[in-house]
Write a protein that holds these residues in place. Structure first.
Motif, PDB file in Angstrom:
ATOM      1  N   GLU A 142      44.174  31.998  25.928  1.00  9.32           N
ATOM      2  CA  GLU A 142      43.183  32.995  25.542  1.00  9.32           C
ATOM      3  C   GLU A 142      42.451  33.254  26.936  1.00  9.32           C
ATOM      4  O   GLU A 142      41.946  32.609  27.687  1.00  9.32           O
ATOM      5  CB  GLU A 142      42.090  32.925  24.499  1.00  9.32           C
ATOM      6  CG  GLU A 142      41.143  33.960  24.431  1.00  9.32           C
ATOM      7  CD  GLU A 142      39.945  33.811  25.201  1.00  9.32           C
ATOM      8  OE1 GLU A 142      39.317  34.916  25.631  1.00  9.32           O
ATOM      9  OE2 GLU A 142      39.293  32.841  25.438  1.00  9.32           O
ATOM     10  N   ILE A 143      42.482  34.661  27.420  1.00 12.52           N
ATOM     11  CA  ILE A 143      41.919  34.864  28.695  1.00 12.52           C
ATOM     12  C   ILE A 143      40.679  35.928  28.685  1.00 12.52           C
ATOM     13  O   ILE A 143      39.960  35.930  29.533  1.00 12.52           O
ATOM     14  CB  ILE A 143      43.099  35.460  29.636  1.00 12.52           C
ATOM     15  CG1 ILE A 143      42.623  35.249  31.296  1.00 12.52           C
ATOM     16  CG2 ILE A 143      43.558  36.956  29.195  1.00 12.52           C
ATOM     17  CD1 ILE A 143      43.773  35.296  31.947  1.00 12.52           C
ATOM     18  N   LEU A 144      40.614  36.796  27.678  1.00 15.93           N
ATOM     19  CA  LEU A 144      39.557  37.775  27.524  1.00 15.93           C
ATOM     20  C   LEU A 144      39.560  38.363  26.164  1.00 15.93           C
ATOM     21  O   LEU A 144      40.353  38.156  25.334  1.00 15.93           O
ATOM     22  CB  LEU A 144      39.850  38.797  28.456  1.00 15.93           C
ATOM     23  CG  LEU A 144      41.065  39.711  28.372  1.00 15.93           C
ATOM     24  CD1 LEU A 144      41.100  40.709  27.540  1.00 15.93           C
ATOM     25  CD2 LEU A 144      41.345  40.326  29.969  1.00 15.93           C
ATOM     26  N   GLY A 145      38.381  39.096  26.091  1.00 17.95           N
ATOM     27  CA  GLY A 145      38.237  39.570  24.515  1.00 17.95           C
ATOM     28  C   GLY A 145      38.075  41.075  24.841  1.00 17.95           C
ATOM     29  O   GLY A 145      37.681  41.542  25.870  1.00 17.95           O
ATOM     30  N   CYS A 146      38.447  42.193  23.868  1.00 19.88           N
ATOM     31  CA  CYS A 146      38.501  43.550  24.214  1.00 19.88           C
ATOM     32  C   CYS A 146      38.647  44.322  22.802  1.00 19.88           C
ATOM     33  O   CYS A 146      38.435  43.516  21.481  1.00 19.88           O
ATOM     34  CB  CYS A 146      39.768  43.871  24.733  1.00 19.88           C
ATOM     35  SG  CYS A 146      41.284  43.291  24.081  1.00 19.88           S
ATOM     36  N   GLY A 147      38.654  45.491  22.753  1.00 22.30           N
ATOM     37  CA  GLY A 147      38.649  46.091  21.587  1.00 22.30           C
ATOM     38  C   GLY A 147      38.282  47.575  21.596  1.00 22.30           C
ATOM     39  O   GLY A 147      37.803  48.115  22.903  1.00 22.30           O
ATOM     40  N   MET A 148      38.377  48.493  20.657  1.00 22.34           N
ATOM     41  CA  MET A 148      37.994  49.813  20.670  1.00 22.34           C
ATOM     42  C   MET A 148      36.399  49.874  20.370  1.00 22.34           C
ATOM     43  O   MET A 148      35.908  49.100  19.452  1.00 22.34           O
ATOM     44  CB  MET A 148      38.750  50.655  19.664  1.00 22.34           C
ATOM     45  CG  MET A 148      40.424  50.604  19.919  1.00 22.34           C
ATOM     46  SD  MET A 148      40.492  51.307  21.498  1.00 22.34           S
ATOM     47  CE  MET A 148      40.138  52.996  21.153  1.00 22.34           C
ATOM     48  N   ALA A 174      36.557  48.785  25.249  1.00 20.10           N
ATOM     49  CA  ALA A 174      35.935  47.911  26.156  1.00 20.10           C
ATOM     50  C   ALA A 174      36.324  46.536  26.139  1.00 20.10           C
ATOM     51  O   ALA A 174      37.404  46.119  25.466  1.00 20.10           O
ATOM     52  CB  ALA A 174      34.363  47.592  25.669  1.00 20.10           C
ATOM     53  N   PHE A 175      36.184  45.984  27.374  1.00 22.76           N
ATOM     54  CA  PHE A 175      36.732  44.573  27.439  1.00 22.76           C
ATOM     55  C   PHE A 175      35.708  43.588  28.279  1.00 22.76           C
ATOM     56  O   PHE A 175      34.768  44.080  28.904  1.00 22.76           O
ATOM     57  CB  PHE A 175      38.184  44.498  28.211  1.00 22.76           C
ATOM     58  CG  PHE A 175      38.236  45.135  29.320  1.00 22.76           C
ATOM     59  CD1 PHE A 175      37.768  44.572  30.562  1.00 22.76           C
ATOM     60  CD2 PHE A 175      38.639  46.757  29.544  1.00 22.76           C
ATOM     61  CE1 PHE A 175      37.890  45.149  31.686  1.00 22.76           C
ATOM     62  CE2 PHE A 175      38.563  47.223  30.588  1.00 22.76           C
ATOM     63  CZ  PHE A 175      38.216  46.482  31.952  1.00 22.76           C
ATOM     64  N   GLY A 176      35.768  42.319  28.065  1.00 23.86           N
ATOM     65  CA  GLY A 176      35.052  41.356  28.927  1.00 23.86           C
ATOM     66  C   GLY A 176      35.661  40.069  29.330  1.00 23.86           C
ATOM     67  O   GLY A 176      36.543  39.734  28.513  1.00 23.86           O
ATOM     68  N   MET A 177      35.369  39.632  30.535  1.00 24.57           N
ATOM     69  CA  MET A 177      36.107  38.188  30.888  1.00 24.57           C
ATOM     70  C   MET A 177      35.071  37.479  31.775  1.00 24.57           C
ATOM     71  O   MET A 177      34.295  38.167  32.514  1.00 24.57           O
ATOM     72  CB  MET A 177      37.493  38.761  31.703  1.00 24.57           C
ATOM     73  CG  MET A 177      37.284  39.533  33.014  1.00 24.57           C
ATOM     74  SD  MET A 177      39.005  40.313  33.248  1.00 24.57           S
ATOM     75  CE  MET A 177      39.131  41.526  32.255  1.00 24.57           C
ATOM     76  N   GLY A 178      35.392  36.235  31.921  1.00 30.82           N
ATOM     77  CA  GLY A 178      34.563  35.231  32.707  1.00 30.82           C
ATOM     78  C   GLY A 178      35.202  35.254  33.867  1.00 30.82           C
ATOM     79  O   GLY A 178      36.269  34.764  34.257  1.00 30.82           O
ATOM     80  N   VAL A 179      34.267  35.587  35.219  1.00 29.17           N
ATOM     81  CA  VAL A 179      34.791  35.635  36.473  1.00 29.17           C
ATOM     82  C   VAL A 179      35.021  34.030  36.976  1.00 29.17           C
ATOM     83  O   VAL A 179      35.969  33.647  37.303  1.00 29.17           O
ATOM     84  CB  VAL A 179      33.819  36.117  37.384  1.00 29.17           C
ATOM     85  CG1 VAL A 179      34.324  36.374  38.744  1.00 29.17           C
ATOM     86  CG2 VAL A 179      33.302  37.491  36.838  1.00 29.17           C
ATOM     87  N   ASP A 180      33.951  33.161  36.644  1.00 31.30           N
ATOM     88  CA  ASP A 180      34.182  31.949  36.774  1.00 31.30           C
ATOM     89  C   ASP A 180      35.421  31.336  36.442  1.00 31.30           C
ATOM     90  O   ASP A 180      36.077  30.348  37.263  1.00 31.30           O
ATOM     91  CB  ASP A 180      32.998  31.120  36.678  1.00 31.30           C
ATOM     92  CG  ASP A 180      31.727  31.746  37.010  1.00 31.30           C
ATOM     93  OD1 ASP A 180      31.374  31.788  38.097  1.00 31.30           O
ATOM     94  OD2 ASP A 180      30.893  32.214  35.852  1.00 31.30           O
ATOM     95  N   ARG A 181      35.734  31.316  35.188  1.00 31.32           N
ATOM     96  CA  ARG A 181      37.032  30.840  34.288  1.00 31.32           C
ATOM     97  C   ARG A 181      38.135  31.511  35.139  1.00 31.32           C
ATOM     98  O   ARG A 181      39.305  30.926  35.344  1.00 31.32           O
ATOM     99  CB  ARG A 181      36.807  31.213  33.053  1.00 31.32           C
ATOM    100  CG  ARG A 181      37.963  30.585  32.143  1.00 31.32           C
ATOM    101  CD  ARG A 181      37.467  30.649  30.683  1.00 31.32           C
ATOM    102  NE  ARG A 181      38.928  30.347  29.938  1.00 31.32           N
ATOM    103  CZ  ARG A 181      39.863  30.819  29.511  1.00 31.32           C
ATOM    104  NH1 ARG A 181      39.659  31.963  29.623  1.00 31.32           N
ATOM    105  NH2 ARG A 181      40.799  30.253  28.670  1.00 31.32           N
ATOM    106  N   LEU A 182      38.220  32.613  35.494  1.00 32.35           N
ATOM    107  CA  LEU A 182      39.410  33.221  36.065  1.00 32.35           C
ATOM    108  C   LEU A 182      39.636  32.589  37.467  1.00 32.35           C
ATOM    109  O   LEU A 182      40.794  32.399  37.887  1.00 32.35           O
ATOM    110  CB  LEU A 182      39.181  34.934  36.190  1.00 32.35           C
ATOM    111  CG  LEU A 182      39.661  35.642  34.965  1.00 32.35           C
ATOM    112  CD1 LEU A 182      39.175  36.968  35.172  1.00 32.35           C
ATOM    113  CD2 LEU A 182      40.875  35.323  34.390  1.00 32.35           C
ATOM    114  N   ALA A 183      38.362  32.091  38.175  1.00 33.29           N
ATOM    115  CA  ALA A 183      38.533  31.772  39.633  1.00 33.29           C
ATOM    116  C   ALA A 183      39.252  30.182  39.264  1.00 33.29           C
ATOM    117  O   ALA A 183      40.087  29.633  40.199  1.00 33.29           O
ATOM    118  CB  ALA A 183      37.203  31.374  40.053  1.00 33.29           C
TER     119      ALA A 183
END
Length: 358
Positions: free
Chosen positions: A285-291, A311-320
């Protein structure tokens, strides 16, 4: 009776032979200290007759003054010699190359945030920002959080002291979604923004910290559907990890502010401590999203019968961590210059899609 001439000769010779300031100090104590030879002569003047005192007093005082002067001159000479030796030892040749200066580094979190902003900017997204301290309406109510939702409770949220007049409790924002709310309440559709920034939750382990960074995105327009969301996120993830495409799946999930909601997984192989995309049989799992939920649109003054969006959202630190092989999230906030020297980036290597991100 002490031979003053012989005493003076012995003291002057000893002073002349002294090699260090410590030797001079030892001679001063031996001659002029409380138990010194000259001090003893001065004390013995009390037992002399007036005639002897008149005769020997000036001689003893003169001896004291000459020895003191010799000690002072010798000490000054030794200190000057020590200073000259020190200056020669610390000589700096200005024609030699300088020592290499420690170079500053860009923190991986800031590097990845710049990479994400560069990619979304090329896709037509603007950057929006908001305050770190939010009220309940923007952080929860406008986003369709029910009054008793667990995210409002103390185990998730940092609440500030109640206002003495209204009793309202401000919070450290738990996500950057309030920026989306503020944008929808101040701008008319079409809207296409990302909201990068710091967020705060009561959580701490190898992959969670009380303060972390998020990038959330919002698109509001007519005739927006899940296909647009899927293409946007798959394109971003592929370009972020610098691969041609990405194997992704969208699992049904629940978020109060989106309906339908989903979590995006990517197929990968993490054996050997490396992240290999599009390989293996594992999904991450890398991010959450939806309408965007119709209630959120209504709360922000937008007619859900005319406009919709995702809309969507993801963690910058985790992607790093995933992209650059950082095993633990906590050292990213410990201000260790050795860690930064290893994982940091050059300030001159600004990420952009043209010359490359990382």
């Amino acid at each position: 009776m002490t031979d003053l001439n012989q005493l003076e000769l012995d003291l002057i010779n000893a002073i002349g032979s002294a090699e260090t300031a410590a030797d001079v100090e030892a001679l001063r104590v031996a001659a002029l200290g409380k138990q010194g030879s000259i001090s003893g002569l001065l004390k013995g003047m009390g037992a002399m007759s007036p005639d002897e005192r008149r005769e020997r007093g000036p001689m003893i005082n003169g001896l004291r003054d000459r020895v003191q002067a010799a000690l002072t001159a010798k000490k000054a000479g030794l200190e000057a010699a020590e200073l000259d030796a020190r200056l020669k030892a610390e000589h700096l040749d200005l024609t030699l190359p300088p020592r290499p200066r420690r170079k500053g580094s860009v923190h991986p979190t800031m590097q990845v945030m710049d990479e994400m902003i560069a990619l979304f900017a090329e896709m037509g997204f603007a950057v929006a920002e908001g305050p770190d301290i939010e009220d309940d309406f923007h952080n929860f109510t406008a986003l369709n959080f029910p009054p008793k939702h667990p995210a409002r409770e103390m185990h998730d949220t940092f609440f500030l002291q109640p206002d003495p007049v209204t009793g309202e409790r401000k919070v450290l924002r738990t996500h950057t979604s309030p920026v989306q709310v503020r944008t929808m309440m101040t701008q008319k559709p079409p809207i296409r923004i990302i909201a990068p920034g710091r967020t705060f939750r009561k959580d701490s382990d190898a992959t969670h910290t009380p303060m972390f960074h998020q990038v959330e995105g919002l698109v509001i327009d007519r005739d927006i559907h899940m296909g647009h969301l899927k293409w946007t996120l798959e394109t971003f993830v592929a370009r972020f990890f610098e691969v041609d495409d990405v194997d992704a799946r969208f699992r049904p999930h629940h978020f109060p502010f989106t309906e339908p909601s989903a979590e995006m997984d990517i197929r990968c192989d993490r054996s050997g401590g490396e992240l290999k995309l599009n390989q293996g049989d594992s999904w991450m799992e890398i991010l959450g999203c939806g309408m965007v939920h119709p209630n959120v649109l209504r709360n922000c003054g937008i007619d859900p019968d005319e406009f919709q969006g995702f809309a969507f959202g993801m963690g910058v630190d985790r992607l790093a961590m995933l992209k650059y092989g950082i095993p633990d999230l906590r050292p990213m906030f410990e201000a260790d210059t050795r860690w930064l020297a290893h994982y940091g980036f050059s300030a001159f290597a600004a990420p952009n899609p043209a010359s490359g991100l990382s």
